[in-house]
Design a protein around this motif. Structure first.
Motif, PDB file in Angstrom:
ATOM      1  N   ALA A  33     -51.237 -19.608 -38.507  1.00  0.00           N
ATOM      2  CA  ALA A  33     -50.952 -17.833 -38.749  1.00  0.00           C
ATOM      3  C   ALA A  33     -49.767 -17.616 -38.103  1.00  0.00           C
ATOM      4  CB  ALA A  33     -52.309 -17.402 -38.216  1.00  0.00           C
ATOM      5  N   ARG A  36     -46.852 -18.713 -39.889  1.00  0.00           N
ATOM      6  CA  ARG A  36     -46.545 -17.816 -41.205  1.00  0.00           C
ATOM      7  C   ARG A  36     -46.075 -16.369 -40.684  1.00  0.00           C
ATOM      8  NH1 ARG A  36     -49.271 -13.512 -42.425  1.00  0.00           N
ATOM      9  NH2 ARG A  36     -51.128 -13.981 -41.071  1.00  0.00           N
ATOM     10  N   ASN A  37     -46.722 -15.849 -39.652  1.00  0.00           N
ATOM     11  CA  ASN A  37     -45.985 -14.641 -39.080  1.00  0.00           C
ATOM     12  C   ASN A  37     -44.474 -14.710 -38.546  1.00  0.00           C
ATOM     13  OD1 ASN A  37     -48.434 -13.158 -39.325  1.00  0.00           O
ATOM     14  ND2 ASN A  37     -48.791 -13.507 -37.105  1.00  0.00           N
ATOM     15  N   ASP A  38     -44.140 -15.969 -37.996  1.00  0.00           N
ATOM     16  CA  ASP A  38     -42.845 -16.074 -37.682  1.00  0.00           C
ATOM     17  C   ASP A  38     -41.756 -16.145 -38.874  1.00  0.00           C
ATOM     18  OD1 ASP A  38     -43.059 -16.229 -34.818  1.00  0.00           O
ATOM     19  OD2 ASP A  38     -43.244 -18.333 -34.819  1.00  0.00           O
ATOM     20  N   LEU A  79     -46.271 -10.256 -30.505  1.00  0.00           N
ATOM     21  CA  LEU A  79     -46.529 -11.569 -30.611  1.00  0.00           C
ATOM     22  C   LEU A  79     -45.697 -12.205 -29.183  1.00  0.00           C
ATOM     23  CD1 LEU A  79     -46.050 -12.411 -34.337  1.00  0.00           C
ATOM     24  CD2 LEU A  79     -48.060 -11.937 -33.069  1.00  0.00           C
ATOM     25  N   TYR A  94     -38.487  -7.917 -35.663  1.00  0.00           N
ATOM     26  CA  TYR A  94     -39.522  -7.385 -36.425  1.00  0.00           C
ATOM     27  C   TYR A  94     -39.261  -7.709 -38.016  1.00  0.00           C
ATOM     28  CZ  TYR A  94     -36.801  -3.379 -37.292  1.00  0.00           C
ATOM     29  OH  TYR A  94     -35.700  -2.348 -37.551  1.00  0.00           O
ATOM     30  N   ASP A  95     -40.495  -7.646 -38.583  1.00  0.00           N
ATOM     31  CA  ASP A  95     -40.298  -7.882 -40.277  1.00  0.00           C
ATOM     32  C   ASP A  95     -39.930  -6.269 -40.808  1.00  0.00           C
ATOM     33  OD1 ASP A  95     -40.817  -8.302 -42.839  1.00  0.00           O
ATOM     34  OD2 ASP A  95     -42.771  -9.048 -42.647  1.00  0.00           O
ATOM     35  N   ASP A  98     -42.602  -4.883 -42.864  1.00  0.00           N
ATOM     36  CA  ASP A  98     -44.105  -4.703 -41.946  1.00  0.00           C
ATOM     37  C   ASP A  98     -43.687  -4.527 -40.774  1.00  0.00           C
ATOM     38  OD1 ASP A  98     -46.565  -4.342 -41.042  1.00  0.00           O
ATOM     39  OD2 ASP A  98     -47.115  -6.383 -41.492  1.00  0.00           O
ATOM     40  N   LEU A 101     -45.320  -5.686 -37.482  1.00  0.00           N
ATOM     41  CA  LEU A 101     -45.470  -7.471 -37.155  1.00  0.00           C
ATOM     42  C   LEU A 101     -44.001  -7.645 -36.435  1.00  0.00           C
ATOM     43  CD1 LEU A 101     -46.438 -10.217 -37.364  1.00  0.00           C
ATOM     44  CD2 LEU A 101     -45.277 -10.426 -39.577  1.00  0.00           C
ATOM     45  N   ARG A 103     -42.019  -9.419 -32.557  1.00  0.00           N
ATOM     46  CA  ARG A 103     -42.077 -10.593 -31.473  1.00  0.00           C
ATOM     47  C   ARG A 103     -41.305 -10.231 -30.600  1.00  0.00           C
ATOM     48  NH1 ARG A 103     -40.285 -15.552 -35.380  1.00  0.00           N
ATOM     49  NH2 ARG A 103     -38.143 -14.719 -35.375  1.00  0.00           N
TER      50      ARG A 103
END
Length: 157
Positions: A33, A36-38, A79, A94-95, A98, A101, A103
């Protein structure tokens, strides 16, 4: 009596093994996970300065503004929040598809390897010897009684 004892040991063996496997699967899923987020952040990366508003043992709540002027404060925090303190100004990634999300810039899933690896190590350091000990007791419970041994069921007193 011996069959019941053997059954109890077998249940204990399965339970210990199941818990250890479950913890292993959870650790692997957490790592996947994070990766995937990264990847999602890297694929649609936006950057901004964020203010750390609150820090707890498991997350840091931040607030930042995207170029369109909208302020964001991800509900799950940022994150990889280690080392942050309330009031800090940090550079985040950030994304853009989204914005919840996010870090801390320069941090990635590799930071999860040490805690997850440690968790797996200790899980199996406990489960391995425990499984060995229980298997030994299953073997002892399953072993037939010596021929000369008398039991109350076959030879009442």
């Amino acid at each position: 009596m011996v069959a019941g004892s053997e059954r109890t040991w077998r249940i204990a063996l399965r339970a210990v093994f199941a818990v250890a496997v479950l913890l292993t699967v959870l650790c692997v899923a957490l790592l996947l996970a994070a990766i995937r987020n990264d990847r999602a952040i890297s694929a649609n990366m936006g950057t901004a300065y964020a203010t750390v508003e609150q820090v707890s043992f498991d997350r840091a709540i931040i607030r930042y503004e995207t170029p369109d002027g909208i302020a964001h404060s991800p509900a799950n925090g940022v994150l990889y929040p280690e080392g942050l303190a309330a009031g800090d100004l940090v550079w985040i990634e950030y994304d853009t598809t989204d914005p919840d999300l996010a870090r801390v810039a320069g941090r990635d899933a590799s930071l999860t390897l040490l805690p997850l690896g440690t968790m797996l190590l200790f899980t199996w350091l406990v489960a391995g010897p425990l499984i060995w000990w229980i298997r030994r007791n299953v073997s002892a419970a399953a072993a037939p009684a010596p021929e000369g041994a008398k039991t109350e069921a076959t030879h009442p007193a």
